[in-house]
Design a protein around this motif. Structure first.
Motif, PDB file in Angstrom:
ATOM      1  N   PRO A   1      43.837  71.125  11.693  1.00  0.00           N
ATOM      2  CA  PRO A   1      42.918  72.078  12.160  1.00  0.00           C
ATOM      3  C   PRO A   1      43.577  73.581  12.273  1.00  0.00           C
ATOM      4  CG  PRO A   1      43.803  70.951  13.915  1.00  0.00           C
ATOM      5  CD  PRO A   1      44.287  70.564  12.793  1.00  0.00           C
ATOM      6  N   PRO A   2      42.873  74.775  12.284  1.00  0.00           N
ATOM      7  CA  PRO A   2      43.616  76.094  12.524  1.00  0.00           C
ATOM      8  C   PRO A   2      44.208  75.905  13.892  1.00  0.00           C
ATOM      9  CG  PRO A   2      41.470  76.181  11.736  1.00  0.00           C
ATOM     10  CD  PRO A   2      41.449  74.840  11.683  1.00  0.00           C
ATOM     11  N   GLY A   3      45.399  76.391  13.937  1.00  0.00           N
ATOM     12  CA  GLY A   3      46.038  76.309  15.439  1.00  0.00           C
ATOM     13  C   GLY A   3      46.764  75.211  15.577  1.00  0.00           C
TER      14      GLY A   3
ATOM     15  N   PHE B   1      37.529  67.501  14.791  1.00  0.00           N
ATOM     16  CA  PHE B   1      36.921  68.902  15.158  1.00  0.00           C
ATOM     17  C   PHE B   1      35.498  69.051  14.101  1.00  0.00           C
ATOM     18  CE2 PHE B   1      41.138  69.608  16.090  1.00  0.00           C
ATOM     19  CZ  PHE B   1      41.348  70.081  17.393  1.00  0.00           C
ATOM     20  N   PRO B   2      34.559  69.421  14.514  1.00  0.00           N
ATOM     21  CA  PRO B   2      33.288  69.625  13.712  1.00  0.00           C
ATOM     22  C   PRO B   2      33.358  70.319  12.401  1.00  0.00           C
ATOM     23  CG  PRO B   2      33.061  70.947  15.730  1.00  0.00           C
ATOM     24  CD  PRO B   2      34.270  70.148  16.071  1.00  0.00           C
ATOM     25  N   ASP B   3      34.366  71.496  12.601  1.00  0.00           N
ATOM     26  CA  ASP B   3      34.399  72.429  11.457  1.00  0.00           C
ATOM     27  C   ASP B   3      35.672  72.046  10.470  1.00  0.00           C
ATOM     28  OD1 ASP B   3      36.067  73.081  13.347  1.00  0.00           O
ATOM     29  OD2 ASP B   3      35.773  75.276  13.165  1.00  0.00           O
ATOM     30  N   VAL B   4      36.328  70.742  10.657  1.00  0.00           N
ATOM     31  CA  VAL B   4      37.447  70.355   9.870  1.00  0.00           C
ATOM     32  C   VAL B   4      37.403  69.094   9.400  1.00  0.00           C
ATOM     33  CG1 VAL B   4      40.097  69.909  10.261  1.00  0.00           C
ATOM     34  CG2 VAL B   4      39.077  71.613  11.776  1.00  0.00           C
ATOM     35  N   PRO B   5      37.566  68.985   8.140  1.00  0.00           N
ATOM     36  CA  PRO B   5      37.472  67.775   7.566  1.00  0.00           C
ATOM     37  C   PRO B   5      38.616  66.744   8.157  1.00  0.00           C
ATOM     38  CG  PRO B   5      37.735  69.491   5.785  1.00  0.00           C
ATOM     39  CD  PRO B   5      37.991  70.124   7.045  1.00  0.00           C
ATOM     40  N   LYS B   6      38.177  65.384   7.978  1.00  0.00           N
ATOM     41  CA  LYS B   6      38.760  64.415   8.681  1.00  0.00           C
ATOM     42  C   LYS B   6      40.231  64.245   8.262  1.00  0.00           C
ATOM     43  CE  LYS B   6      38.429  59.451   9.626  1.00  0.00           C
ATOM     44  NZ  LYS B   6      39.837  59.002   9.311  1.00  0.00           N
TER      45      LYS B   6
ATOM     46  N   GLY C   1      33.471  81.034   2.935  1.00  0.00           N
ATOM     47  CA  GLY C   1      32.752  79.505   2.912  1.00  0.00           C
ATOM     48  C   GLY C   1      33.432  78.925   4.453  1.00  0.00           C
ATOM     49  N   ASN C   2      33.114  77.550   4.130  1.00  0.00           N
ATOM     50  CA  ASN C   2      33.611  76.878   5.192  1.00  0.00           C
ATOM     51  C   ASN C   2      33.953  75.272   4.823  1.00  0.00           C
ATOM     52  OD1 ASN C   2      31.064  75.482   5.141  1.00  0.00           O
ATOM     53  ND2 ASN C   2      30.098  76.904   6.458  1.00  0.00           N
ATOM     54  N   ALA C   3      34.196  74.572   5.833  1.00  0.00           N
ATOM     55  CA  ALA C   3      34.529  73.082   5.351  1.00  0.00           C
ATOM     56  C   ALA C   3      33.882  72.432   4.425  1.00  0.00           C
ATOM     57  CB  ALA C   3      34.924  72.164   6.492  1.00  0.00           C
ATOM     58  N   ILE C   4      32.451  73.016   4.344  1.00  0.00           N
ATOM     59  CA  ILE C   4      31.666  72.142   3.347  1.00  0.00           C
ATOM     60  C   ILE C   4      30.562  73.144   2.476  1.00  0.00           C
ATOM     61  CG2 ILE C   4      30.874  70.429   4.768  1.00  0.00           C
ATOM     62  CD1 ILE C   4      28.331  71.973   5.658  1.00  0.00           C
TER      63      ILE C   4
END
Length: 607
Positions: A343-345, A334-339, A211-214
């Motif tokens: 983030p990764p890294g 980041f567009p793929d990280v919740p507020k 999956g992903n953030a959503i």
């Protein structure tokens, strides 16, 4: 025939000289090492995992068990495979710094080693044997025993990584039947076909979707792929081994429950239930069913009475937390990280800012990472030249490895100071050669300074962990994790007791019955004990060896043991890295480490 006869004489001599139990004066019993990846000790109950619970309760309960730190898969697999601590094997984590580009991963210097092609290349890069210690499977094959390793790609092959032809050791994993897999031998190929089994291993299918953030991750266990591995083991390999009439060593590495605990979709963004939802329970039962099938086959083939079974998980498990009040990286959108989530890294991003260094992506041909962006797979190169970095961050999960290729002691102090300013940090370990740094403990204190051929990390940073509260707090721990997975999914690698407390048990003709072992044991002990049970004499290159768990064997006595604590000197803000350990002779076992109050298993009062 004469050669085979001489081999059995040699085995007899080794068994006698190594001081094994009297039963070892004949040919040794068979051995199955069953690895339920990521199985937490507290989750093994008659309801959730009846077969493992039965082995534990009727055989030997290795209740004081320990994963080695960093608590990652290939690292602890290398300990089982060789009987050595990580400072000797050089398999410091799932992602390491090689110092040399690895073509199998697009020239990255921070490869992910759960990959057969990467393992083959590592052998080439590091003098033909990247682990630098002979494995128990390789030694058993040399002794003339039947040998096989079946299961999860990466740690499975690592048990006999220098033998890549399919013989003498049978290797079956995720990549079987592909151009990266180990081929079936001419002996095995027709046997597989005769059973109507495919020559290509199934993929993980839905189980592999994180999956992903959503979008939630998987809701299914790794049933199909592991059923294939079990069928190969029970319908082909074990009958073949019986027909050969020689002692055998079979390693079966079950990807579950690790697979579902990482990727589950039961708790997206939420710490509760975290890794304790229905998908995890299905993964636990899947691994337990695999073990049950192996045991049934042993009975059907008349091998149960002559086969020992060792069960050892590589590590425990925790729920991922991505929250920090101090990290600058958590404030970047980041567009793929919740507020406001890490983030990764985040370690590389935060260090680049604190050290005022450029950040490059080792998994994108060393490309510069622009402000507001992050490295693709999270690992990072810091400095002015990606081909000659000052700092390398190998990202793994509940802990990260930091390398200083130029061995700059002053830079090491700056890195440590920057890490200690973050609320996600809980304990730092530093290469002894860089000198004592306030607030840190040396790598030698945790078995990471040894005879390794791969580069030794300069700094290992552990991340904060805490319990979310449940009837058995160790089973509901959350940890900050540097990972592409989401908050609420699963990770390991930290120095919390939730990650170091792996499940271990044993049963069979050489083990006591109904015995609960109070002495501490580790995954390095698994390797040494397997070698002893099989009467193998393996010449060690390094000195960081586990011990034989003789107290678990018939006639063995419980060794004296004690618990201890060591602290570092105070660092910035009074932070001190603390290590809680157990000791048997000069053998040290690691319960938990970090900053008191920030690692599960350490209390603020410990300070």
């Amino acid at each position: 025939m004469r050669s085979s006869h001489l081999q059995w004489i040699a085995v007899h001599i080794v068994a006698v000289c190594c001081g094994l139990p009297a039963a070892a004066e004949r040919l040794p019993h068979n051995l199955i090492l069953f690895v339920p990846d990521g199985m937490r000790a507290g989750m093994v109950t008659p309801g959730a995992a009846p077969t493992m619970a039965e082995v534990r309760d009727r055989g030997v309960n290795l209740r004081n068990s320990h994963s080695l730190f960093p608590t990652f898969t290939t690292a602890n697999g290398s300990a089982m495979a060789t009987g050595h601590y990580l400072g000797d094997t050089g398999d410091f984590s799932n992602t390491i710094y090689t110092g040399k580009p690895v073509a199998a991963q697009n020239g990255s210097v921070t490869p992910f080693v759960e990959n057969n092609a990467v393992l083959g290349e590592l052998d080439q890069l590091f003098e033909g044997d990247w682990l630098n210690e002979e494995t128990i499977l390789r030694a058993a094959a040399k002794a003339g025993y039947s040998t096989a390793a079946i299961g999860k790609v990466g740690p499975t092959l690592n048990f006999d990584h220098t033998s890549r032809t399919g013989a003498p050791t049978v290797i079956v994993d995720d990549q079987t039947g592909t151009d990266r897999g180990i081929p079936f031998s001419p002996e095995l190929h027709p046997l597989i076909e005769a059973q109507g089994l495919p020559l290509v291993a199934p993929s993980r299918g839905e189980n592999g979707k994180a999956g992903n953030a959503i979008t939630p991750g998987t809701l299914v266990a790794n049933i199909e792929q592991q059923a294939y591995f079990v069928q190969v083991a029970t319908k082909v390999v074990l009958p073949l081994f019986k027909e050969r009439g020689k002692p055998f060593l079979l390693v079966f590495w079950s990807r579950d429950p690790d697979a579902v605990q990482h990727n589950h979709g039961d708790s997206l963004g939420r710490l509760v239930p975290g890794i304790n939802g229905p998908t995890t329970l299905a993964g636990i039962r899947n691994a337990d069913d695999n073990l049950a099938a192996l045991r049934r086959t042993l009975t059907e083939l008349g091998l149960a009475g002559t086969t020992n079974i060792l069960i050892a998980a590589d590590h425990g498990f925790s729920t991922i937390s991505k929250e920090s009040a101090t990290s600058p990286a958590a404030r970047i959108a980041f567009p793929d990280v919740p507020k406001d989530h890490l983030p990764p890294g985040f370690v590389g991003l935060d260090l680049a800012r604190a050290l005022d260094m450029s950040l490059f992506d080792p998994d994108a041909a060393g490309a510069l990472v622009e402000p507001g962006k992050r490295p693709r797979l999270a690992s990072a190169l810091l400095g002015t030249d990606p081909k000659n970095p000052d700092v390398v961050v190998a990202v793994n999960g509940g802990s990260d490895l930091i390398y200083l290729p130029k061995r700059d002691a002053a830079l090491a102090r700056r890195v440590v100071h920057a890490l200690m300013a973050q609320d996600y940090t809980s304990g730092i370990f530093v290469d002894d050669a860089l000198g004592a740094i306030p607030g840190t403990l040396p790598l030698s204190s945790i078995g990471l300074q040894g005879n390794a051929r791969t580069p030794t990390p300069s700094i290992v940073v552990n991340f904060r962990s805490f319990t979310t509260g449940c009837s058995l707090p160790e089973t509901c721990v959350a940890e900050i994790a540097d990972t592409v997975l989401q908050q609420g999914q699963g990770m390991h690698g930290s120095f919390s007791r939730a990650d170091t407390h792996n499940f271990m048990a044993a049963i069979g003709p050489d083990f006591k019955a109904g015995f609960s072992n109070p002495a501490p044991v580790s995954n390095a002990d698994i390797g040494q004990t397997a070698a002893a049970l099989l009467g193998l004499r393996i010449e060690a290159k390094g000195r960081l060896l586990g011990r034989v768990m003789r107290e678990a064997m018939v006639g063995g006595e419980i060794p004296s043991h004690y618990a201890g604590v060591i602290h570092s000197a105070s660092g910035p803000g009074g932070l001190r890295t603390m290590l809680r350990f157990r000791q048997v002779g000069d053998q040290r076992y690691f319960d938990a480490a970090g900053f008191p109050g920030r690692s599960f298993g350490l209390n603020e009062s410990d300070e």
